[in-house]
Motif scaffolding. Structure first.
Motif, PDB file in Angstrom:
ATOM      1  N   ARG A 239       0.829  -1.208   0.000  1.00 47.07           N
ATOM      2  CA  ARG A 239       0.000   0.000   0.000  1.00 47.07           C
ATOM      3  C   ARG A 239       0.866   1.262   0.000  1.00 47.07           C
ATOM      4  NH1 ARG A 239      -5.134   1.633   1.802  1.00 47.07           N
ATOM      5  NH2 ARG A 239      -5.787  -0.432   1.102  1.00 47.07           N
ATOM      6  N   ALA A 240       1.817   1.340   0.931  1.00 46.10           N
ATOM      7  CA  ALA A 240       2.576   2.580   1.124  1.00 46.10           C
ATOM      8  C   ALA A 240       3.854   2.650   0.296  1.00 46.10           C
ATOM      9  CB  ALA A 240       2.924   2.751   2.600  1.00 46.10           C
ATOM     10  N   GLY A 241       4.384   1.498  -0.112  1.00 44.03           N
ATOM     11  CA  GLY A 241       5.595   1.490  -0.931  1.00 44.03           C
ATOM     12  C   GLY A 241       6.875   1.719  -0.164  1.00 44.03           C
ATOM     13  N   PHE A 242       6.876   1.430   1.156  1.00 43.58           N
ATOM     14  CA  PHE A 242       8.091   1.662   1.944  1.00 43.58           C
ATOM     15  C   PHE A 242       9.130   0.564   1.717  1.00 43.58           C
ATOM     16  CE2 PHE A 242       4.880  -0.012   5.161  1.00 43.58           C
ATOM     17  CZ  PHE A 242       5.339  -1.322   5.182  1.00 43.58           C
ATOM     18  N   SER A 243      10.308   0.747   2.299  1.00 38.77           N
ATOM     19  CA  SER A 243      11.404  -0.217   2.151  1.00 38.77           C
ATOM     20  C   SER A 243      11.342  -1.265   3.266  1.00 38.77           C
ATOM     21  CB  SER A 243      12.760   0.497   2.210  1.00 38.77           C
ATOM     22  OG  SER A 243      12.885   1.409   1.139  1.00 38.77           O
ATOM     23  N   VAL A 244      11.532  -2.519   2.886  1.00 38.00           N
ATOM     24  CA  VAL A 244      11.539  -3.624   3.841  1.00 38.00           C
ATOM     25  C   VAL A 244      12.934  -4.225   3.895  1.00 38.00           C
ATOM     26  CG1 VAL A 244      10.622  -5.916   4.390  1.00 38.00           C
ATOM     27  CG2 VAL A 244       9.094  -4.153   3.462  1.00 38.00           C
ATOM     28  N   TYR A 245      13.447  -4.343   5.105  1.00 40.02           N
ATOM     29  CA  TYR A 245      14.727  -5.001   5.354  1.00 40.02           C
ATOM     30  C   TYR A 245      14.418  -6.313   6.075  1.00 40.02           C
ATOM     31  CZ  TYR A 245      17.044  -0.526   4.429  1.00 40.02           C
ATOM     32  OH  TYR A 245      17.501   0.637   3.853  1.00 40.02           O
ATOM     33  N   PHE A 246      15.155  -7.377   5.746  1.00 42.65           N
ATOM     34  CA  PHE A 246      14.923  -8.667   6.382  1.00 42.65           C
ATOM     35  C   PHE A 246      16.027  -8.977   7.386  1.00 42.65           C
ATOM     36  CE2 PHE A 246      12.611  -8.889   2.415  1.00 42.65           C
ATOM     37  CZ  PHE A 246      11.389  -9.412   2.831  1.00 42.65           C
ATOM     38  N   ALA A 247      15.632  -9.560   8.496  1.00 42.25           N
ATOM     39  CA  ALA A 247      16.614 -10.023   9.476  1.00 42.25           C
ATOM     40  C   ALA A 247      17.178 -11.349   8.990  1.00 42.25           C
ATOM     41  CB  ALA A 247      15.964 -10.187  10.843  1.00 42.25           C
ATOM     42  N   ASP A 248      18.450 -11.578   9.245  1.00 47.08           N
ATOM     43  CA  ASP A 248      19.091 -12.813   8.779  1.00 47.08           C
ATOM     44  C   ASP A 248      18.931 -13.934   9.800  1.00 47.08           C
ATOM     45  OD1 ASP A 248      20.599 -14.436   7.071  1.00 47.08           O
ATOM     46  OD2 ASP A 248      22.425 -13.999   8.189  1.00 47.08           O
ATOM     47  N   SER A 249      19.280 -13.675  11.068  1.00 50.19           N
ATOM     48  CA  SER A 249      19.205 -14.707  12.099  1.00 50.19           C
ATOM     49  C   SER A 249      19.167 -14.034  13.467  1.00 50.19           C
ATOM     50  CB  SER A 249      20.418 -15.638  12.026  1.00 50.19           C
ATOM     51  OG  SER A 249      21.603 -14.922  12.378  1.00 50.19           O
ATOM     52  N   LEU A 250      18.965 -14.837  14.490  1.00 52.84           N
ATOM     53  CA  LEU A 250      18.980 -14.302  15.852  1.00 52.84           C
ATOM     54  C   LEU A 250      20.342 -13.700  16.181  1.00 52.84           C
ATOM     55  CD1 LEU A 250      17.014 -16.950  17.960  1.00 52.84           C
ATOM     56  CD2 LEU A 250      16.340 -14.586  17.492  1.00 52.84           C
ATOM     57  N   ASP A 251      21.392 -14.350  15.708  1.00 47.29           N
ATOM     58  CA  ASP A 251      22.751 -13.881  16.004  1.00 47.29           C
ATOM     59  C   ASP A 251      23.042 -12.522  15.374  1.00 47.29           C
ATOM     60  OD1 ASP A 251      23.232 -16.164  17.461  1.00 47.29           O
ATOM     61  OD2 ASP A 251      24.185 -17.231  15.803  1.00 47.29           O
ATOM     62  N   THR A 252      22.402 -12.245  14.241  1.00 51.65           N
ATOM     63  CA  THR A 252      22.681 -10.997  13.524  1.00 51.65           C
ATOM     64  C   THR A 252      21.592  -9.949  13.735  1.00 51.65           C
ATOM     65  OG1 THR A 252      21.522 -11.690  11.501  1.00 51.65           O
ATOM     66  CG2 THR A 252      23.853 -12.325  11.718  1.00 51.65           C
ATOM     67  N   PHE A 253      20.630 -10.253  14.612  1.00 50.17           N
ATOM     68  CA  PHE A 253      19.465  -9.382  14.738  1.00 50.17           C
ATOM     69  C   PHE A 253      19.843  -7.938  15.070  1.00 50.17           C
ATOM     70  CE2 PHE A 253      15.879  -7.472  17.046  1.00 50.17           C
ATOM     71  CZ  PHE A 253      14.888  -7.620  16.086  1.00 50.17           C
ATOM     72  N   ALA A 254      20.758  -7.756  15.997  1.00 55.53           N
ATOM     73  CA  ALA A 254      21.166  -6.397  16.379  1.00 55.53           C
ATOM     74  C   ALA A 254      21.748  -5.661  15.179  1.00 55.53           C
ATOM     75  CB  ALA A 254      22.177  -6.445  17.521  1.00 55.53           C
ATOM     76  N   ALA A 255      22.595  -6.347  14.403  1.00 53.55           N
ATOM     77  CA  ALA A 255      23.192  -5.724  13.213  1.00 53.55           C
ATOM     78  C   ALA A 255      22.132  -5.452  12.147  1.00 53.55           C
ATOM     79  CB  ALA A 255      24.284  -6.628  12.648  1.00 53.55           C
ATOM     80  N   ASP A 256      21.172  -6.368  12.010  1.00 54.78           N
ATOM     81  CA  ASP A 256      20.092  -6.179  11.040  1.00 54.78           C
ATOM     82  C   ASP A 256      19.255  -4.954  11.404  1.00 54.78           C
ATOM     83  OD1 ASP A 256      20.823  -8.507   9.639  1.00 54.78           O
ATOM     84  OD2 ASP A 256      19.584  -9.760  10.926  1.00 54.78           O
ATOM     85  N   LEU A 257      19.020  -4.784  12.688  1.00 52.30           N
ATOM     86  CA  LEU A 257      18.242  -3.642  13.171  1.00 52.30           C
ATOM     87  C   LEU A 257      19.008  -2.342  12.915  1.00 52.30           C
ATOM     88  CD1 LEU A 257      15.526  -3.141  14.528  1.00 52.30           C
ATOM     89  CD2 LEU A 257      16.626  -3.434  16.743  1.00 52.30           C
ATOM     90  N   GLN A 258      20.309  -2.379  13.153  1.00 50.85           N
ATOM     91  CA  GLN A 258      21.146  -1.193  12.897  1.00 50.85           C
ATOM     92  C   GLN A 258      21.156  -0.845  11.406  1.00 50.85           C
ATOM     93  OE1 GLN A 258      22.730   0.888  14.880  1.00 50.85           O
ATOM     94  NE2 GLN A 258      22.423  -0.116  16.855  1.00 50.85           N
ATOM     95  N   ARG A 259      21.174  -1.872  10.557  1.00 53.46           N
ATOM     96  CA  ARG A 259      21.197  -1.634   9.105  1.00 53.46           C
ATOM     97  C   ARG A 259      19.898  -0.958   8.657  1.00 53.46           C
ATOM     98  NH1 ARG A 259      21.285  -6.603   7.504  1.00 53.46           N
ATOM     99  NH2 ARG A 259      23.542  -6.781   7.418  1.00 53.46           N
ATOM    100  N   CYS A 260      18.804  -1.416   9.205  1.00 52.32           N
ATOM    101  CA  CYS A 260      17.498  -0.906   8.790  1.00 52.32           C
ATOM    102  C   CYS A 260      17.178   0.461   9.389  1.00 52.32           C
ATOM    103  CB  CYS A 260      16.410  -1.913   9.189  1.00 52.32           C
ATOM    104  SG  CYS A 260      14.722  -1.365   8.836  1.00 52.32           S
ATOM    105  N   ARG A 261      17.488   0.643  10.681  1.00 50.51           N
ATOM    106  CA  ARG A 261      17.082   1.839  11.431  1.00 50.51           C
ATOM    107  C   ARG A 261      15.601   2.119  11.165  1.00 50.51           C
ATOM    108  NH1 ARG A 261      22.225   3.870  12.746  1.00 50.51           N
ATOM    109  NH2 ARG A 261      21.330   4.999  14.500  1.00 50.51           N
ATOM    110  N   PRO A 262      14.723   1.199  11.571  1.00 51.28           N
ATOM    111  CA  PRO A 262      13.304   1.298  11.209  1.00 51.28           C
ATOM    112  C   PRO A 262      12.656   2.586  11.709  1.00 51.28           C
ATOM    113  CG  PRO A 262      13.610  -0.260  13.007  1.00 51.28           C
ATOM    114  CD  PRO A 262      14.971   0.068  12.498  1.00 51.28           C
ATOM    115  N   THR A 263      11.759   3.082  10.896  1.00 50.11           N
ATOM    116  CA  THR A 263      10.953   4.235  11.313  1.00 50.11           C
ATOM    117  C   THR A 263       9.650   3.781  11.956  1.00 50.11           C
ATOM    118  OG1 THR A 263       9.960   4.353   9.106  1.00 50.11           O
ATOM    119  CG2 THR A 263      11.913   5.714   9.512  1.00 50.11           C
ATOM    120  N   ILE A 264       9.233   2.556  11.646  1.00 45.48           N
ATOM    121  CA  ILE A 264       8.085   1.913  12.285  1.00 45.48           C
ATOM    122  C   ILE A 264       8.564   0.549  12.768  1.00 45.48           C
ATOM    123  CG2 ILE A 264       5.737   1.024  11.976  1.00 45.48           C
ATOM    124  CD1 ILE A 264       5.399   3.007   9.655  1.00 45.48           C
ATOM    125  N   PHE A 265       8.301   0.240  14.030  1.00 48.53           N
ATOM    126  CA  PHE A 265       8.816  -1.017  14.576  1.00 48.53           C
ATOM    127  C   PHE A 265       7.751  -1.654  15.471  1.00 48.53           C
ATOM    128  CE2 PHE A 265      11.262  -3.556  17.695  1.00 48.53           C
ATOM    129  CZ  PHE A 265      11.939  -4.389  16.823  1.00 48.53           C
TER     130      PHE A 265
END
Length: 565
Positions: A239-265
């Motif tokens: 609907r909105a056309g925003f960007s989606v980032y995917f998490a890789d694993s539990l071990d990388t979750f913190a890094a995945d979150l840093q990469r995305c810097r979500p505006t909605i969480f």
């Protein structure tokens, strides 16, 4: 059904972005260890091209329109593209949780009469594979386990040899889009039927309360088989056309979150607690309180913590799937992050209630979304509701569908609720026994209790654990069991037997149903002390009232069998 603009339906949204924003990067997929830690990105044009090619392949199989095609995978770019391809080909998608036991996988694939299944990114494929019926056509992804990639033709190979489907194939607003399987009171999964119009209306209501736009960023990590992730991430993305980032694993979750810097969480309470624990591990609460009271330093500390969590760009934070503790919400508010709490269920696409951003409605799940009608049954206290996002019914289950609605057509939520003076809703309990863990998963206790009763030392039992990480089994020992528990040697043997019994039961349960421990109690449950009805049925509420305050303490002992009073 409310009037649904044609351009708000899922496939029409894909065509819109294909025409108007073809070169915009909108999916970012980590390739994990197999990809050397690299990222693969997709533009709208690339997504549409691959969807069209896979849709052409699926359509070429000649299945009846409306046939079901399943998706068994952790979240990834190909999950979203598979869903769109299934729809474009004229079929109905059936998502499966990527942690299900093989018996449940087989049950869903058989009940839905799935014609094929996408086997994607999975951690436990070896254990799941026996649940896939022999001969069922399957398709693998780039991130599938090697065993699956060796057994089934891959997505990339199919797309490479298949010409894309042309034009803009459409689906009717009231056509069935998906079956979302959810556990019922019997423990057997029920296929909740939702149309394209259901999703379109749900997104209109959601954006009315929580605005979303093309500049937003979301991290996709909760299972896409879950209704909230499906609505918020997949259909919000369309609907909105925003960007989606995917998490890789539990071990990388913190890094995945840093990469995305979500505006909605959005997250479940358990993860919000883990974030809190991580902060307090580095900075004890007393020190944090002291620093937050300092005018300039307090602001710096807040910003540093939010940046460390990857939430410094977050403009809307939300929790749901289980109640959020008031103290936890207050803790985040002191850090400058207001976490909105939502309420809903698979049967209404999670569009029921949510607190209003910018308002302190802590302790409630806020007012209803615009367009959602609610009422509370004066006898049972059950919340009942109506909206254009309510399901079409349960697949092939007309009796269960009838039971899910009142005679005058209101959806029975099964939750007890109350409204406060401002019109905000408070959830006060369950009308029936089904309960949610803190992970937001429903647990039907009765089938598990039936298995617990098979041990001779167990006279009665209750499986409980609403809002806890995992269920707990409370078993009332039989007379022989009580005697055994009082002798050290016999007690050790009984403990070993109950431990083995627990392990055997858990092995056949889905991960969210598996019990943390068994608590063996010696106090008889009788009619006189209120544990048993005159017809000798255990009063679940009484058991939870008496033992509930001790559950966390028992679990913290980290023993599989705990002896209580």
């Amino acid at each position: 059904m409310a009037s649904i603009p044609a351009d708000s339906l899922a496939l029409q949204r894909l065509y819109h972005w294909e025409r108007t924003a073809a070169d915009r990067v909108i999916l970012t997929q980590p390739l994990g260890a197999t990809g050397g830690g690299e990222l693969q990105t997709f533009t709208w044009a690339q997504v549409a091209d691959q969807v069209r090619r896979m849709a052409a392949h699926l359509q070429a199989q000649g299945w009846e329109p409306g046939s079901r095609v399943a998706i068994l995978s952790k979240n990834c770019a190909w999950w979203l593209m598979s869903d769109l391809a299934i729809w474009m080909a004229g079929y109905v998608s059936v998502p499966l949780y990527p942690t299900l036991a093989p018996d449940t996988i087989r049950q869903i694939l058989t009940h839905s009469e799935a014609k094929a299944c996408f086997i994607g990114k999975l951690d436990g494929w070896a254990g799941m594979k026996p649940g896939v019926p022999a001969g069922l056509p399957c398709i693998s992804y780039k991130l599938s386990p090697d065993d699956a990639k060796n057994a089934y033709e891959g997505w990339d190979a199919i797309c490479a040899r298949t010409q894309p489907l042309g034009g803009e194939p459409l689906r009717g607003a009231d056509e069935l889009a998906t079956l979302i399987y959810t556990s019922g009171t019997t423990g057997a999964p029920k296929g909740v039927m939702h149309s394209f119009a259901n999703f379109a209306w749900a997104l209109t209501a959601a954006i009315g309360r929580v605005p979303m736009g093309a500049d937003d960023r979301l991290l996709s990590y909760l299972p896409l088989a879950h209704v909230v992730e499906r609505v918020l991430v997949e259909h919000g993305w369309l609907r909105a056309g925003f960007s989606v980032y995917f998490a890789d694993s539990l071990d990388t979750f913190a890094a995945d979150l840093q990469r995305c810097r979500p505006t909605i969480f959005f997250s479940v309470p358990r993860l919000w607690v883990k974030f809190q624990q991580g902060v307090l591990h580095k900075m004890p609460q007393a020190k944090l309180d002291k620093l937050l009271r300092l005018p300039l330093i307090g602001g710096l500390v807040r910003r540093k913590i939010m940046k460390a969590l990857g939430l410094d760009q977050c403009r809307v934070a939300a929790g749901g799937a289980a109640p959020m503790p008031v103290a936890l919400l207050d803790w985040y508010r002191r850090l400058g992050l207001a976490v909105n709490e939502g309420y809903g269920m698979t049967e209404n696409l999670a569009i029921s209630h949510i607190t209003i951003p910018g308002k302190n409605q802590t302790g409630t799940v806020g007012p209803a979304y615009d367009g959602v009608q609610t009422r509370i049954d004066p006898v049972s206290g059950e919340l009942q509701m109506k909206s254009p996002a309510v399901m079409q019914g349960y697949f092939k289950e007309p009796e269960l569908t009838r039971d899910a609605f009142t005679e005058d057509g209101w959806l029975r939520t099964g939750d007890k609720a109350a409204l406060d003076a401002s019109g905000c809703l408070r959830i006060t309990g369950r009308v029936k026994d089904l309960f949610k863990t803190s992970k937001g998963k429903y647990v039907a206790p009765a089938p598990i209790e039936d298995k617990l009763m098979l041990h001779s030392a167990v006279e009665a039992c209750v499986v409980t654990g609403a809002n806890m990480g995992q269920p707990v089994g409370i078993v009332m020992l039989s007379a022989d069991g009580i005697v055994a528990s009082q002798d050290p040697a016999q007690r050790e043997q009984l403990s070993a037997e109950l431990n083995a019994h627990l392990k055997s039961i858990n092995a056949h349960l889905d991960p969210h149903e598996q019990m943390d421990c068994l608590v063996a109690v010696k106090t008889p449950w009788t009619v006189d002390n209120g544990f048993i009805t005159p017809t000798f049925k255990v009063k679940r509420n009484r058991v939870e009232e008496i033992y509930g305050p001790q559950l966390e303490g028992w679990v913290e002992q980290r023993k599989k069998v705990v002896f209580g009073d």
